[in-house]
Write an enzyme that holds these catalytic residues in place. Structure first.
Site, mmCIF file in Angstrom:
data_model
loop_
_atom_site.group_PDB
_atom_site.id
_atom_site.type_symbol
_atom_site.label_atom_id
_atom_site.label_comp_id
_atom_site.label_asym_id
_atom_site.label_seq_id
_atom_site.Cartn_x
_atom_site.Cartn_y
_atom_site.Cartn_z
ATOM 1 N N GLU A 279 0.975 -1.109 -0.027
ATOM 2 C CA GLU A 279 0.088 -0.109 -0.135
ATOM 3 C C GLU A 279 0.889 1.084 0.013
ATOM 4 O O GLU A 279 0.886 2.200 0.850
ATOM 5 C CB GLU A 279 -1.065 0.005 1.147
ATOM 6 N N GLU B 15 -9.163 3.951 4.410
ATOM 7 C CA GLU B 15 -8.832 3.303 3.191
ATOM 8 C C GLU B 15 -8.707 4.435 2.062
ATOM 9 O O GLU B 15 -9.656 4.758 1.568
ATOM 10 C CB GLU B 15 -9.911 2.301 2.792
#
Length: 435
Positions: free
Chosen positions: A179, A384
């Site tokens: 990520e 997120e």
């Protein structure tokens, strides 16, 4: 759970071109070609790959699927799931009665993007920032990763060298190695605060009344491995060996010491991408980070009042708990839940994310979200980040979105900093809880 549209939502039908029906006899071969393998060797038939799962209509359905050991990467607007799964996982999901399709990504989607910041470059940038703003930036090493890399924490305030009696705010990044946009978020926060001091009234006041901790990469071993080859490795976990298994790594965000392994929200299989480790805080990096947070207590009181743990992807603002669907439960009274919800909804108003309790997606256990609140009393959130679909890059969006997508969270970060002195003020209960 259904989510309202926002400016970054994909139009109906955009996912159709990605679908490829699985032929059961060729399942392993198909999955081995969908993503980076998570190892430096060629893809094998038992390597995880990206799949789309249909028929999961409720959070309970999604929890059942997650209980097989897969990582649910995205809940799409039509209710289908994107997940990272091994062939054995897929067999189990199929036996549960759900449909599974392979997702074939274009080869260019897995090429490492030089626009993202490696861990050595992060350390260089932190050092440069501390040299440029010596009054505002203090750095310390709170531990070492399994492979011996320094775990760096950055404190930002108007007199950063001094540990002052002020509300503290914690921003953590890259628990999951694949990520990389979260690391860019850390760099953006640090630049925004240092450059804004003295020129932006709001930022100047916040640095005079708060202490801000930014931990720009909590899983540097995983990050370095993920970027080590000529393709992203799609690596999520740490890199520490697991006794009795050839599989490496623990999912940091399933290894925290609150309701660890309680609720079918993680895996006990070292091969799984959501492996929770052999014990709470068994991951070297989780133990170091937990010790850092515990070390912020002074005179028996936790100085950190609020926190955000940044992840990708899906464009969500999540709050605890993740181990239960209940809102009011053991460890969470109504005012506490309402405070999380109100702050989450406030931040989502400005970044366009969808706000919801973590378990509205599916049950997780051993998460930092739950531990920060239940163990440390820190009002906290998981972001997120971009994108909202695999079409726009999934875990690896092109680096030309970094500036826009990190700036998108400037106002939420400042909102959280503003409420750090008394989060309960957002529900009008400051006199009750903040004296």
């Amino acid at each position: 759970m259904p989510r309202p549209p926002h400016p970054h939502s994909p139009s109906p039908g955009r996912h159709t071109a990605l679908r490829k029906t699985l032929v059961p006899v060729a399942l392993g071969a198909l999955l081995a070609g969908t993503l980076g393998t998570g190892s430096a060797t060629a893809a094998q038939e038992d390597d995880p790959g990206l799949v789309r799962v249909s028929g999961a209509e409720t959070a309970a359905d999604r929890t059942e699927i997650a209980g097989t050991g897969v990582s649910i990467d995205l809940v799409e607007e039509d209710g289908t799931l994107l997940a990272t799964a091994t062939p054995d996982d897929v067999d189990e999901i199929t036996e549960l009665g759900y449909g599974v399709d392979s997702v074939q990504l274009p080869a260019e989607a897995m090429h490492p993007d030089p626009g993202y910041t490696s861990y050595p470059e992060v350390v260089e940038q932190v050092d440069a920032l501390a040299a440029e703003y010596p009054d505002l930036v203090h750095t310390e090493v709170y531990g070492q990763s399994y492979e011996g890399r320094d775990l760096v924490a950055v404190r930002i305030s108007d007199d950063a060298a001094v540990d002052q009696d002020r509300p503290e705010v914690l921003f953590t990044h890259s628990q999951h190695a694949r990520e990389p946009l979260t690391v860019e978020m850390a760099l953006h926060i640090m630049e925004m605060l240092t450059e804004g001091h003295g020129s932006d009234e709001q930022i100047t006041e916040l640095l005079e009344t708060r202490e801000i901790w930014v931990l720009p990469n909590t899983n540097p071993d995983g990050t370095e491995f993920d970027q080590s080859e000529d393709a992203w490795q799609d690596w999520r976990k740490t890199r520490e060996p697991n006794e009795g298994s050839d599989a490496l790594g623990t999912d940091m965000n399933r290894n925290w010491a609150y309701n660890w392994g309680c609720c079918n929200g993680s895996s006990d299989d070292p091969e799984s991408i959501t492996y929770r480790g052999h014990a709470p805080e068994s991951a070297t990096e989780v133990e170091a980070l937990a010790d850092f947070v515990r070390g912020r207590e002074a005179d028996g009181e936790q100085q950190i009042t609020t926190a955000i743990d940044f992840h990708t992807f899906g464009e969500l603002v999540l709050w605890p708990f993740g181990h239960t669907y209940d809102e009011v439960t053991d460890g969470m009274i109504q005012d506490e839940y309402d405070t999380h919800q109100a702050l989450g909804e406030l931040m989502a108003e400005s970044n366009g994310y969808t706000p919801q309790q973590s378990s509205d997606l599916y049950i997780t256990d051993g998460s930092i979200n739950d531990w920060l609140w239940a163990d440390q009393g820190i009002v906290n959130f998981t972001f997120e980040m971009y994108p909202s679909s695999m079409d726009d890059g999934g875990f690896y969006p092109p680096s030309d979105v970094i500036e826009e997508e990190t700036a998108r969270n400037e106002e939420p970060v400042l909102d959280l900093l503003g409420y750090a002195d008394c989060p309960y003020r957002i529900i009008g209960e400051e006199e009750t809880y903040c004296g």
